[in-house]
Design a protein around this motif. Sequence first.
Motif, PDB file in Angstrom:
ATOM      1  N   GLY A  11      -3.203   0.118  -3.843  1.00  0.00           N
ATOM      2  CA  GLY A  11      -2.456  -1.052  -3.328  1.00  0.00           C
ATOM      3  C   GLY A  11      -2.476  -2.150  -4.115  1.00  0.00           C
ATOM      4  O   GLY A  11      -3.387  -2.446  -4.962  1.00  0.00           O
ATOM      5  N   TRP A  30       0.706  -1.171  -0.130  1.00  0.00           N
ATOM      6  CA  TRP A  30      -0.166  -0.232   0.066  1.00  0.00           C
ATOM      7  C   TRP A  30       0.929   1.298  -0.158  1.00  0.00           C
ATOM      8  O   TRP A  30       1.851   1.206   0.832  1.00  0.00           O
ATOM      9  N   ASP A  31       0.686   2.140  -0.874  1.00  0.00           N
ATOM     10  CA  ASP A  31       1.421   3.388  -0.981  1.00  0.00           C
ATOM     11  C   ASP A  31       0.746   4.626  -0.451  1.00  0.00           C
ATOM     12  O   ASP A  31       1.237   5.795  -0.739  1.00  0.00           O
TER      13      ASP A  31
END
Length: 226
Positions: free
Chosen positions: A216, A211-212
């Motif tokens: 994700g 997850w950024d």
Amino acid sequence: MKLAALYSGGKDSTFAIYLARQDGHEVKCIVTIFPLSDESQFLHFPNVSMTVLQAESMNLPQLCSYSDSNETKMEVSELEFLLEQAKQVFGIEGVVHGGILSEFQKNYFESVCKKLSLKIISPLWRIDQKQYMKKLIESDFKYIITSVSSEGLDDSWLGRVITHKDIDDLEKLAITHGFNLSFEGGEAESLVLNCPLFSMSLKIIKSNKIWDGYRGRFEITDVTLQ
């Protein structure tokens, strides 16, 4: 009609096979292209390797190739090659695909099929999205979300098995944030774990969430059939 199915392992391509069989068609094989990366605009990326197990569970032969480019024209060329093989080996007369709204994909599929003198079957085309999402669950399709890339969809959706309540929640989010409820615009991707087509279900042993902060991916690292 003898068909090849364009298969990614997600809800749409799996349900398209289900409907094609209900309509009396004979699905002879599935066709899968493993994309170079998640930058592909044409192909499903997350956990596409799971299609090998899904093919086994459906007792269907799988024709596959690995793309070395994210360029759509190169991926379409790979698709044409695989469909030529399917025509020669399995005598297919047409192709089933699970597109709902994407003219971009459908135009490419139709172009390839026309070139190979194959008919294209699109049982989900322009289907009512909410009715479709509910029909999946009513038809005993168990599937999870494997990627999200839209405002309104956070990491809590990754790896989640979708229920009737989830569909109601997703509809509210889709209205608020303006995404397609069926994820046809790439807002999310899915993976079918079990359905009436499968003789065995996929059991996830190990997985990771990536997850950024905006998008994700649910990455499956160990899985088995049971």
